[in-house]
Design a protein around this motif. Sequence first.
Motif, PDB file in Angstrom:
ATOM      1  N   ASP A  85      15.099 -29.323  -0.008  1.00  0.00           N
ATOM      2  CA  ASP A  85      13.678 -29.117   0.294  1.00  0.00           C
ATOM      3  C   ASP A  85      13.426 -29.074   1.801  1.00  0.00           C
ATOM      4  O   ASP A  85      12.626 -28.267   2.281  1.00  0.00           O
ATOM      5  CB  ASP A  85      12.826 -30.213  -0.340  1.00  0.00           C
ATOM      6  CG  ASP A  85      12.755 -30.117  -1.853  1.00  0.00           C
ATOM      7  OD1 ASP A  85      13.123 -29.053  -2.404  1.00  0.00           O
ATOM      8  OD2 ASP A  85      12.345 -31.112  -2.487  1.00  0.00           O
ATOM      9  N   MET A  86      14.106 -29.936   2.545  1.00  0.00           N
ATOM     10  CA  MET A  86      13.960 -29.946   3.999  1.00  0.00           C
ATOM     11  C   MET A  86      14.467 -28.646   4.609  1.00  0.00           C
ATOM     12  O   MET A  86      13.827 -28.072   5.488  1.00  0.00           O
ATOM     13  CB  MET A  86      14.708 -31.132   4.599  1.00  0.00           C
ATOM     14  CG  MET A  86      14.675 -31.154   6.091  1.00  0.00           C
ATOM     15  SD  MET A  86      13.041 -31.418   6.711  1.00  0.00           S
ATOM     16  CE  MET A  86      13.273 -32.964   7.489  1.00  0.00           C
ATOM     17  N   LEU A  87      15.615 -28.167   4.137  1.00  0.00           N
ATOM     18  CA  LEU A  87      16.168 -26.915   4.644  1.00  0.00           C
ATOM     19  C   LEU A  87      15.244 -25.743   4.339  1.00  0.00           C
ATOM     20  O   LEU A  87      14.994 -24.892   5.198  1.00  0.00           O
ATOM     21  CB  LEU A  87      17.557 -26.662   4.053  1.00  0.00           C
ATOM     22  CG  LEU A  87      18.275 -25.404   4.522  1.00  0.00           C
ATOM     23  CD1 LEU A  87      18.489 -25.425   6.029  1.00  0.00           C
ATOM     24  CD2 LEU A  87      19.586 -25.250   3.790  1.00  0.00           C
ATOM     25  N   VAL A  88      14.680 -25.706   3.141  1.00  0.00           N
ATOM     26  CA  VAL A  88      13.752 -24.636   2.764  1.00  0.00           C
ATOM     27  C   VAL A  88      12.488 -24.707   3.630  1.00  0.00           C
ATOM     28  O   VAL A  88      11.977 -23.679   4.081  1.00  0.00           O
ATOM     29  CB  VAL A  88      13.416 -24.711   1.261  1.00  0.00           C
ATOM     30  CG1 VAL A  88      12.264 -23.800   0.901  1.00  0.00           C
ATOM     31  CG2 VAL A  88      14.643 -24.366   0.436  1.00  0.00           C
ATOM     32  N   SER A  89      12.001 -25.903   3.889  1.00  0.00           N
ATOM     33  CA  SER A  89      10.821 -26.059   4.742  1.00  0.00           C
ATOM     34  C   SER A  89      11.095 -25.585   6.158  1.00  0.00           C
ATOM     35  O   SER A  89      10.252 -24.921   6.770  1.00  0.00           O
ATOM     36  CB  SER A  89      10.365 -27.516   4.774  1.00  0.00           C
ATOM     37  OG  SER A  89       9.922 -27.927   3.516  1.00  0.00           O
ATOM     38  N   LEU A  90      12.272 -25.916   6.683  1.00  0.00           N
ATOM     39  CA  LEU A  90      12.640 -25.441   8.021  1.00  0.00           C
ATOM     40  C   LEU A  90      12.711 -23.921   8.060  1.00  0.00           C
ATOM     41  O   LEU A  90      12.232 -23.287   8.997  1.00  0.00           O
ATOM     42  CB  LEU A  90      13.982 -26.032   8.452  1.00  0.00           C
ATOM     43  CG  LEU A  90      13.978 -27.477   8.894  1.00  0.00           C
ATOM     44  CD1 LEU A  90      15.411 -27.973   9.090  1.00  0.00           C
ATOM     45  CD2 LEU A  90      13.196 -27.633  10.182  1.00  0.00           C
ATOM     46  N   ARG A  91      13.308 -23.342   7.033  1.00  0.00           N
ATOM     47  CA  ARG A  91      13.402 -21.888   6.966  1.00  0.00           C
ATOM     48  C   ARG A  91      12.022 -21.253   6.904  1.00  0.00           C
ATOM     49  O   ARG A  91      11.730 -20.283   7.608  1.00  0.00           O
ATOM     50  CB  ARG A  91      14.216 -21.464   5.748  1.00  0.00           C
ATOM     51  CG  ARG A  91      14.427 -19.956   5.713  1.00  0.00           C
ATOM     52  CD  ARG A  91      14.474 -19.358   4.347  1.00  0.00           C
ATOM     53  NE  ARG A  91      13.355 -19.768   3.525  1.00  0.00           N
ATOM     54  CZ  ARG A  91      13.300 -19.564   2.228  1.00  0.00           C
ATOM     55  NH1 ARG A  91      14.312 -19.032   1.592  1.00  0.00           N
ATOM     56  NH2 ARG A  91      12.257 -19.928   1.539  1.00  0.00           N
ATOM     57  N   ASN A  92      11.139 -21.810   6.077  1.00  0.00           N
ATOM     58  CA  ASN A  92       9.786 -21.268   5.950  1.00  0.00           C
ATOM     59  C   ASN A  92       9.019 -21.356   7.262  1.00  0.00           C
ATOM     60  O   ASN A  92       8.323 -20.411   7.650  1.00  0.00           O
ATOM     61  CB  ASN A  92       9.030 -21.982   4.838  1.00  0.00           C
ATOM     62  CG  ASN A  92       9.562 -21.641   3.470  1.00  0.00           C
ATOM     63  OD1 ASN A  92      10.290 -20.669   3.284  1.00  0.00           O
ATOM     64  ND2 ASN A  92       9.218 -22.463   2.494  1.00  0.00           N
ATOM     65  N   LYS A  93       9.136 -22.470   7.964  1.00  0.00           N
ATOM     66  CA  LYS A  93       8.460 -22.613   9.254  1.00  0.00           C
ATOM     67  C   LYS A  93       9.022 -21.633  10.281  1.00  0.00           C
ATOM     68  O   LYS A  93       8.274 -21.072  11.081  1.00  0.00           O
ATOM     69  CB  LYS A  93       8.592 -24.044   9.782  1.00  0.00           C
ATOM     70  CG  LYS A  93       7.678 -25.010   9.119  1.00  0.00           C
ATOM     71  CD  LYS A  93       6.241 -24.658   9.417  1.00  0.00           C
ATOM     72  CE  LYS A  93       5.308 -25.662   8.808  1.00  0.00           C
ATOM     73  NZ  LYS A  93       3.911 -25.322   9.050  1.00  0.00           N
ATOM     74  N   ALA A  94      10.324 -21.428  10.264  1.00  0.00           N
ATOM     75  CA  ALA A  94      10.929 -20.470  11.189  1.00  0.00           C
ATOM     76  C   ALA A  94      10.436 -19.057  10.895  1.00  0.00           C
ATOM     77  O   ALA A  94      10.128 -18.285  11.818  1.00  0.00           O
ATOM     78  CB  ALA A  94      12.450 -20.533  11.097  1.00  0.00           C
ATOM     79  N   GLU A  96       7.561 -18.255   9.417  1.00  0.00           N
ATOM     80  CA  GLU A  96       6.156 -18.189   9.819  1.00  0.00           C
ATOM     81  C   GLU A  96       6.028 -18.000  11.322  1.00  0.00           C
ATOM     82  O   GLU A  96       5.197 -17.216  11.788  1.00  0.00           O
ATOM     83  CB  GLU A  96       5.426 -19.465   9.402  1.00  0.00           C
ATOM     84  CG  GLU A  96       5.175 -19.603   7.926  1.00  0.00           C
ATOM     85  CD  GLU A  96       4.573 -20.948   7.562  1.00  0.00           C
ATOM     86  OE1 GLU A  96       4.037 -21.642   8.463  1.00  0.00           O
ATOM     87  OE2 GLU A  96       4.638 -21.311   6.376  1.00  0.00           O
ATOM     88  N   SER A  97       6.849 -18.712  12.089  1.00  0.00           N
ATOM     89  CA  SER A  97       6.824 -18.584  13.548  1.00  0.00           C
ATOM     90  C   SER A  97       7.239 -17.190  13.977  1.00  0.00           C
ATOM     91  O   SER A  97       6.613 -16.585  14.856  1.00  0.00           O
ATOM     92  CB  SER A  97       7.750 -19.615  14.187  1.00  0.00           C
ATOM     93  OG  SER A  97       7.332 -20.905  13.863  1.00  0.00           O
ATOM     94  N   TYR A  98       8.283 -16.665  13.370  1.00  0.00           N
ATOM     95  CA  TYR A  98       8.748 -15.316  13.692  1.00  0.00           C
ATOM     96  C   TYR A  98       7.660 -14.287  13.381  1.00  0.00           C
ATOM     97  O   TYR A  98       7.373 -13.408  14.204  1.00  0.00           O
ATOM     98  CB  TYR A  98      10.011 -14.991  12.902  1.00  0.00           C
ATOM     99  CG  TYR A  98      10.493 -13.576  13.092  1.00  0.00           C
ATOM    100  CD1 TYR A  98      11.184 -13.212  14.236  1.00  0.00           C
ATOM    101  CD2 TYR A  98      10.238 -12.613  12.122  1.00  0.00           C
ATOM    102  CE1 TYR A  98      11.609 -11.905  14.418  1.00  0.00           C
ATOM    103  CE2 TYR A  98      10.658 -11.306  12.294  1.00  0.00           C
ATOM    104  CZ  TYR A  98      11.348 -10.954  13.447  1.00  0.00           C
ATOM    105  OH  TYR A  98      11.754  -9.670  13.615  1.00  0.00           O
ATOM    106  N   ASN A  99       7.035 -14.398  12.213  1.00  0.00           N
ATOM    107  CA  ASN A  99       5.973 -13.463  11.846  1.00  0.00           C
ATOM    108  C   ASN A  99       4.790 -13.556  12.788  1.00  0.00           C
ATOM    109  O   ASN A  99       4.164 -12.548  13.134  1.00  0.00           O
ATOM    110  CB  ASN A  99       5.536 -13.694  10.398  1.00  0.00           C
ATOM    111  CG  ASN A  99       6.575 -13.242   9.406  1.00  0.00           C
ATOM    112  OD1 ASN A  99       7.371 -12.354   9.693  1.00  0.00           O
ATOM    113  ND2 ASN A  99       6.606 -13.883   8.248  1.00  0.00           N
TER     114      ASN A  99
END
Length: 106
Positions: A85-94, A96-99
């Motif tokens: 879950d932590m890894l998925v959250s990090l990926r999602n935040k990254a 979102e930041s890229y977008n």
Amino acid sequence: MDELFIQPIQVKTMESGIESISANGGQVSGKGGAETFKSVFREAIDNVTSTENDLVNKQYLLATGQLENAHSVMVASSQAQLAVDMLVSLRNKAMESYNELMRISL
């Protein structure tokens, strides 16, 4: 009166290589920022790998009757799920930041 004042968040050091982060504008930029970003993701991936391996090992020990504490399988399962879950959250935040960066017009 000073004891009622809320102090800003400050993290001095972490295993992931982050030197300092503060809620009041601490920034990491340039090559150091890229290395920090990479090390945070590497640490999250390594955490997922180690917790999954621990879970598989405990499941094997439970299935063969070598595990004394059966509840440790559930604890390992929860740890593995939290790591994912932590890894998925990090990926999602990254992402979102890229977008968000792609939406910025120069």
